[in-house]
Design a protein around this motif. Structure first.
Motif: not given
Length: 530
Positions: A184-198
């Motif tokens: 779950e940590n990894a899924f969330s960070i993945f979606m956040g990375s796309i949202y923030f273009n990070d």
């Protein structure tokens, strides 16, 4: 004292070194340096609009202004300003649900109401407790990002809070727990990375997702914790990740997208194979009602983003087996309790089975009603609460402490064919040897043979059968019972047959009184169902 030390030894010996290391590291770091959320300002111009598809709607848990209902417990706060995001009267899981913000995605919640709730939460950031743990951060960030994306909201304060939570999460990844938590940590960070273009977040999430999905998704498509409920939850999260990945113009990585899609395809296939013909999710291991999305909703979501189930899935490495005829549907558990180093959602239920007649539940796994560390939790994980054999009132495997598993039974599949399964486990080896159970399945007759390999009259063996709430007993003889749906159960070598009442979970913290059969025998028992 010695027994307690032995139990702890059998519990800890299966853990991975990384779990010991991070549990110790986090404890010492937090004691010495603290572990407070540090707020950073995120440059909003780094983001880009995401043309995401619709997401499945959440169940209604936000009833009215500052009025919440989770796990069949309701709490109405006086106003927005009075919402206590640390509210603990109903336990930790209820507080977690309050902090997940899943209600942002329910059908009737307006953009304005959602923003009020988000802003109130941020205004109380300094006093937050459970909400700043890694698991709630992971789920809340996903729900906030979905909400902001759906409504095309660009708000620097909110984005900065989300980003700050991701930086905090990166310092507290759940390596001490592993399993679904780290995933779950990894899924969330993945979606956040796309949202923030990070890019840094993206590379970290991609690396973790490759590692965890490779380990946690078994060859037959099951999530390795063997809970259909968590399988549904994690499949939805995987589909979300694919949805985000397909919408990204910054990170166009077809190889990784193909990897995610293949994992989703086999997970979909396992779910389709396991769901009952009427759409029910089998409540095996830690599974409860009204938590995860239904199989039909997930299949529809997958199709909307171009993901379809793999063909010809065969239930194998998960240990589950399914048999089906025009009138009958049976799922049995012939697998080990769960992954050795993360057995918190495992039950002592080898040989357990679920049986439907004419698409309606007949013999059921009752599922769960609580995650509180109490007697009820211990009962729901026990062998007695499943449709298998108990010897001398003991569990096959030592479930304890709410989420602990000590000494555990080893299971073997001795023989199987298209309509036959023979398994054994050694959970009672010190009492009566191996428990051997055989299933013979046909269109008109189901036969279950139970044998204790060194059984004697000194062993007290009971085969339990938990009946669905819709099933009524119409006649009970000395060796035969008939039911109002026309089904008959006949027992050979039974000493006695008792009809007992049990509290069947009807979701979390809710129960219905149902009947169960307790069939007493010595060395062997034959059960016929027709």
């Amino acid at each position: 004292m010695f027994k307690r030390l032995l139990r702890i030894y059998h519990t800890l010996k299966y853990l991975k070194p990384v779990q010991f290391y991070f549990r110790g590291f986090y404890f010492l770091r937090n004691k010495i340096f603290g572990n407070n959320l540090k707020f950073v300002s995120y440059p909003i111009d780094k983001k880009s609009d995401l043309p995401l598809l619709e997401f499945p709607k959440s169940r209604v848990s936000y009833k009215n202004i500052a009025d919440f209902e989770f796990l069949n417990f309701s709490k109405k706060f006086k106003s927005f300003r009075n919402i206590d995001w640390n509210y603990f009267e109903f336990g930790k899981l209820w507080c977690y649900n309050l902090n997940y913000f899943d209600f942002l995605l329910q059908q009737d919640l307006s953009k304005e109401e959602g923003l009020k709730l988000i802003n109130d939460y941020i205004s109380k950031a300094e006093v937050l407790k459970d909400g700043l743990e890694p698991y709630p951060i992971s789920l809340r960030n996903i729900n906030w990002i979905k909400f902001l994306t759906i409504h095309h909201i660009s708000n620097k304060k909110i984005d900065s809070f989300i980003y700050s939570c991701y930086l905090h999460l990166l310092k507290n990844l759940e390596y001490h727990l592993l399993g679904n938590h780290l995933l779950e940590n990894a899924f969330s960070i993945f979606m956040g990375s796309i949202y923030f273009n990070d890019e840094k977040l993206y590379e970290r999430a991609k690396r973790n997702l490759k590692t965890e999905l490779t380990e946690q998704i078994l060859d037959d498509g099951a999530h390795f914790e063997l809970s259909p409920m968590y399988h549904h939850i994690l499949l939805e999260r995987l589909l979300d990740s694919i949805n985000f990945a397909k919408s990204s113009t910054e990170f166009e990585d077809q190889t990784f997208l193909d990897f995610l899609s293949k994992k989703a395809e086999v997970m979909l296939s396992w779910m389709e194979k396991m769901k009952m013909s009427n759409g029910d999710m089998p409540l095996l291991n830690d599974s409860g009602l009204e938590i995860a999305k239904s199989a039909d909703a997930l299949i529809e979501y997958a199709q909307s983003i171009g993901v379809t189930a793999s063909e010809n899935t065969i239930l194998k490495s998960s240990g589950y087996r399914k048999y089906k005829s025009p009138n009958w549907e049976l799922i049995t558990d012939a697998g080990k309790p769960g992954p050795e180093y993360i057995p918190g959602h495992s039950h002592a239920d080898i040989g357990n089975f679920i049986l439907y007649n004419n698409n309606k539940p007949f013999i059921i796994d009752p599922g769960i009603s609580t995650y509180e560390k109490n007697g009820r939790r211990n009962l729901e994980r026990s062998t007695e609460f499943h449709n298998t054999v108990v010897v001398d009132a003991k569990n096959q495997s030592d479930v304890w402490g709410g989420f602990r598993l000590g000494k555990r039974a080893e299971v073997k599949i001795l023989k199987e064919s298209g309509s036959y399964l023979k398994l054994s486990h050694n959970g009672y080896k010190s009492i009566c040897g191996d428990h051997i159970r055989e299933f013979q399945f046909s269109d008109t007759l189901i036969t279950i043979q139970d044998v204790l390999s060194i059984g004697s009259r000194n062993c007290s063996a009971i085969a339990y059968f938990h009946l669905s709430k819709s099933i009524k007993i119409v006649d009970k003889g000395t060796d035969e019972i008939s039911f109002d749906n026309g089904v008959i159960m006949k027992f050979a070598n039974a000493i006695s047959i008792d009809v007992e009442k049990y509290n069947c979970p009807d979701g979390f913290n809710s129960y219905i009184t149902c009947d169960k059969l307790a069939v007493h025998f010595n060395k062997s028992l034959e059960t016929q169902i027709f």
